[in-house]
Design a protein around this motif. Structure first.
Motif, PDB file in Angstrom:
ATOM      1  N   ILE A   1      -2.770  -6.866   3.219  1.00 44.49           N
ATOM      2  CA  ILE A   1      -1.605  -6.024   2.928  1.00 44.49           C
ATOM      3  C   ILE A   1      -0.589  -6.144   4.070  1.00 44.49           C
ATOM      4  O   ILE A   1      -0.952  -5.955   5.235  1.00 44.49           O
ATOM      5  CB  ILE A   1      -2.050  -4.552   2.777  1.00 44.49           C
ATOM      6  CG1 ILE A   1      -3.093  -4.428   1.658  1.00 44.49           C
ATOM      7  CG2 ILE A   1      -0.853  -3.645   2.518  1.00 44.49           C
ATOM      8  CD1 ILE A   1      -3.811  -3.107   1.654  1.00 44.49           C
TER       9      ILE A   1
ATOM     10  N   MET B   1       0.864  -1.180   0.000  1.00 41.65           N
ATOM     11  CA  MET B   1       0.000   0.000   0.000  1.00 41.65           C
ATOM     12  C   MET B   1       0.899   1.227   0.000  1.00 41.65           C
ATOM     13  O   MET B   1       1.827   1.318   0.807  1.00 41.65           O
ATOM     14  CB  MET B   1      -0.899   0.010   1.224  1.00 41.65           C
ATOM     15  CG  MET B   1      -1.822   1.219   1.274  1.00 41.65           C
ATOM     16  SD  MET B   1      -2.918   1.109   2.714  1.00 41.65           S
ATOM     17  CE  MET B   1      -3.447   2.816   2.810  1.00 41.65           C
TER      18      MET B   1
ATOM     19  N   VAL C   1      -1.622  -1.235  -3.802  1.00 45.97           N
ATOM     20  CA  VAL C   1      -2.891  -0.757  -3.257  1.00 45.97           C
ATOM     21  C   VAL C   1      -2.704   0.712  -2.913  1.00 45.97           C
ATOM     22  O   VAL C   1      -1.677   1.099  -2.348  1.00 45.97           O
ATOM     23  CB  VAL C   1      -3.299  -1.557  -1.999  1.00 45.97           C
ATOM     24  CG1 VAL C   1      -4.533  -0.944  -1.342  1.00 45.97           C
ATOM     25  CG2 VAL C   1      -3.546  -3.015  -2.356  1.00 45.97           C
TER      26      VAL C   1
ATOM     27  N   VAL D   1       2.723  -0.679   4.482  1.00 44.20           N
ATOM     28  CA  VAL D   1       2.145   0.562   3.986  1.00 44.20           C
ATOM     29  C   VAL D   1       3.223   1.644   3.986  1.00 44.20           C
ATOM     30  O   VAL D   1       4.019   1.741   4.914  1.00 44.20           O
ATOM     31  CB  VAL D   1       0.918   0.997   4.815  1.00 44.20           C
ATOM     32  CG1 VAL D   1       1.256   1.202   6.276  1.00 44.20           C
ATOM     33  CG2 VAL D   1       0.269   2.252   4.232  1.00 44.20           C
TER      34      VAL D   1
ATOM     35  N   LEU E   1      -9.659   1.448   0.216  1.00 44.41           N
ATOM     36  CA  LEU E   1      -8.502   0.910  -0.485  1.00 44.41           C
ATOM     37  C   LEU E   1      -8.873   0.360  -1.849  1.00 44.41           C
ATOM     38  O   LEU E   1      -9.912  -0.266  -2.017  1.00 44.41           O
ATOM     39  CB  LEU E   1      -7.850  -0.206   0.336  1.00 44.41           C
ATOM     40  CG  LEU E   1      -7.477   0.140   1.781  1.00 44.41           C
ATOM     41  CD1 LEU E   1      -6.811  -1.051   2.451  1.00 44.41           C
ATOM     42  CD2 LEU E   1      -6.591   1.358   1.831  1.00 44.41           C
TER      43      LEU E   1
END
Length: 185
Positions: free
Chosen positions: A115, A45, A71, A118, A84
């Motif tokens: 996920i 992400m 993402v 990030v 998302l």
């Protein structure tokens, strides 16, 4: 003005004063470091940058070329949350809420629990892993709901401050990547 707001303004001025060519070069260094740190992680992400943030478009393109699923967040202003979406192609991005590029009209829903990592934007950071974002708490709320995520902040070194005041809802980062170093918290 609160001390957080003062720190946010000071760091923003430092970031915004970087010459465009220098910021572009620094972004390239940061993104190369990120690529090596995330080798094998998928999906990743990552925020889609807007000037003058650390530029992430090349990073996203590199991930997609490697076959890594990407993402991206979509800002939901009405409830201050992030939705998302998988991103398959940068051409599907449209300027949206707060001038952030988002895949509006081309969304492919993603689940946070799928996920592992990030990459988040930063206005200011300190060496203890604290970050200041834009002030609305979108990422803090998202990260609090998803404690399994490895949290990586990207910033220019000029955005570092000595010590950020942190509230109980402020989520610490695991790594902070700048053009000068990778700070492991």
């Amino acid at each position: 003005m609160s001390s957080k707001q003062q720190l946010r303004e000071s760091a923003r001025k430092a970031r915004d004063s970087l010459p465009a060519k220098e910021a572009d070069r620094y972004s390239g260094v940061i993104l190369e470091r990120l690529l090596s740190l995330l080798d094998g992680e998928s999906p990743v992400m990552v925020y889609v940058s807007k000037p003058p943030e650390v530029e992430t478009h090349r990073f996203i393109r590199s991930l997609l070329e490697r076959g890594t699923e990407v993402v991206v967040p979509i800002i939901q202003a009405r409830d201050c949350s992030l939705r998302l979406s998988y991103l398959r192609d940068l051409t599907s991005l449209r300027v949206s809420t707060f001038s952030v590029p988002e895949p509006i009209g081309a969304e492919i829903p993603a689940r946070a629990e799928d996920i592992p990592v990030v990459v988040v934007p930063v206005i200011a950071f300190d060496r203890n892993g604290h970050r200041l974002g834009y002030g609305a708490g979108y990422y803090d709320r998202f990260l609090e709901k998803n404690p399994h995520l490895k949290r990586i902040a990207v910033a220019f070194s000029c955005q570092e401050v000595d010590d950020l005041p942190a509230d109980e809802h402020d989520m610490k980062m695991d790594l902070i990547v700048t053009e000068k170093e990778v700070i492991v918290v």
